[in-house]
Design a protein around this motif. Structure first.
Motif, short mmCIF file in Angstrom:
data_model
loop_
_atom_site.label_atom_id
_atom_site.label_comp_id
_atom_site.label_asym_id
_atom_site.label_seq_id
_atom_site.Cartn_x
_atom_site.Cartn_y
_atom_site.Cartn_z
N GLU A 46 0.98 -1.21 0.15
CA GLU A 46 0.14 -0.08 0.22
C GLU A 46 0.92 1.25 0.18
O GLU A 46 2.03 1.30 0.51
CB GLU A 46 -0.74 -0.12 1.10
CG GLU A 46 -0.18 0.07 2.58
CD GLU A 46 -1.06 0.23 3.87
OE1 GLU A 46 -2.45 0.25 3.60
OE2 GLU A 46 -0.61 0.32 4.80
N LEU A 47 0.31 2.26 -0.57
CA LEU A 47 1.03 3.59 -0.54
C LEU A 47 1.00 4.13 0.77
O LEU A 47 0.01 4.18 1.33
CB LEU A 47 0.27 4.52 -1.60
CG LEU A 47 1.06 5.97 -1.57
CD1 LEU A 47 0.49 6.62 -3.09
CD2 LEU A 47 0.25 6.76 -0.78
N VAL A 48 2.26 4.71 1.20
CA VAL A 48 2.17 5.40 2.52
C VAL A 48 2.48 7.00 2.23
O VAL A 48 1.58 7.91 2.66
CB VAL A 48 3.53 4.98 3.29
CG1 VAL A 48 3.81 5.79 4.21
CG2 VAL A 48 3.45 3.40 3.48
N ALA A 49 3.44 7.33 1.01
CA ALA A 49 3.58 8.78 0.90
C ALA A 49 4.36 8.79 -0.56
O ALA A 49 5.03 8.00 -0.66
CB ALA A 49 4.31 9.43 1.86
N THR A 50 3.65 10.06 -1.13
CA THR A 50 4.64 10.24 -2.40
C THR A 50 5.15 11.66 -2.60
O THR A 50 4.59 12.71 -1.67
CB THR A 50 3.72 10.21 -3.49
OG1 THR A 50 2.29 10.91 -3.56
CG2 THR A 50 3.37 8.49 -3.51
N ILE A 51 6.12 12.04 -3.15
CA ILE A 51 6.40 13.18 -3.40
C ILE A 51 6.71 13.79 -4.84
O ILE A 51 7.55 12.79 -5.37
CB ILE A 51 7.71 13.73 -2.60
CG1 ILE A 51 8.12 15.35 -2.78
CG2 ILE A 51 8.65 12.85 -2.91
CD1 ILE A 51 9.08 15.72 -1.71
N SER A 52 6.01 14.57 -5.47
CA SER A 52 6.03 14.76 -6.90
C SER A 52 7.45 15.63 -7.43
O SER A 52 8.18 16.05 -6.48
CB SER A 52 4.90 15.63 -7.50
OG SER A 52 4.93 16.95 -6.96
N SER A 53 7.71 15.69 -8.48
CA SER A 53 8.70 16.53 -8.94
C SER A 53 8.61 17.89 -8.74
O SER A 53 9.62 18.64 -8.62
CB SER A 53 8.85 16.36 -10.65
OG SER A 53 7.89 16.50 -11.29
N SER A 54 7.42 18.51 -8.41
CA SER A 54 7.18 19.81 -7.94
C SER A 54 7.32 19.95 -6.46
O SER A 54 6.70 20.75 -5.92
CB SER A 54 5.99 20.18 -8.65
OG SER A 54 4.88 19.69 -8.26
N ALA A 55 7.68 18.69 -5.97
CA ALA A 55 7.63 18.77 -4.31
C ALA A 55 6.57 18.57 -3.60
O ALA A 55 6.26 18.80 -2.52
CB ALA A 55 8.49 19.83 -3.64
N ARG A 56 5.24 18.44 -4.58
CA ARG A 56 3.96 18.28 -3.70
C ARG A 56 3.81 16.94 -2.98
O ARG A 56 4.18 15.74 -3.84
CB ARG A 56 2.86 18.46 -4.90
CG ARG A 56 1.42 18.33 -4.22
CD ARG A 56 0.39 18.54 -5.26
NE ARG A 56 0.35 18.03 -6.39
CZ ARG A 56 -0.18 18.10 -7.43
NH1 ARG A 56 -1.20 19.08 -7.71
NH2 ARG A 56 -0.42 17.34 -8.54
#
Length: 112
Positions: A46-56
């Protein structure tokens, strides 16, 4: 060749803190979406956390307010700061880079 190497897992008591690291090579963490996922015994990943290329950043409801994902573009690494951990956070934690690159995982065990 893309490599993601997790570290920082271990045994921690309920209410404690732990910091996971994911060192990347072959990709730039600032240019792709990066994420932390976990898989407990007998359960799906399961997903815990993500960070996009724009740091979102984005978090699973179960960890909001307790976990923080961040990255260091100079070190080309992504981190997961885990605070106020609970026994249900026990799992193997995996780093994901881009669309389909995975690390080998690091075990986190929270004792009650």
């Amino acid at each position: 060749q893309v490599q993601l190497v997790e570290s920082g897992g271990g045994l921690v008591q309920t209410g404690g803190s732990l910091r996971l690291s994911c060192a990347a090579s072959g990709i730039f963490v600032s240019r792709v979406a990066m994420g932390w996922y976990r898989q407990a015994p007998g359960k799906q990943r399961e997903l815990v956390a993500t960070i996009s290329s724009s740091a979102r950043t984005n978090y699973a409801d179960s960890v909001k307010g307790r976990f923080t994902i961040s990255r260091d573009n100079v070190k080309n690494s992504v981190y997961l700061q885990m605070s106020f951990v609970k026994p249900e956070d026990t799992a193997v934690y995996y780093c994901k880079g881009g669309s389909n690159y995975w690390g080998q995982g690091t075990q986190v065990t929270v004792s009650s």
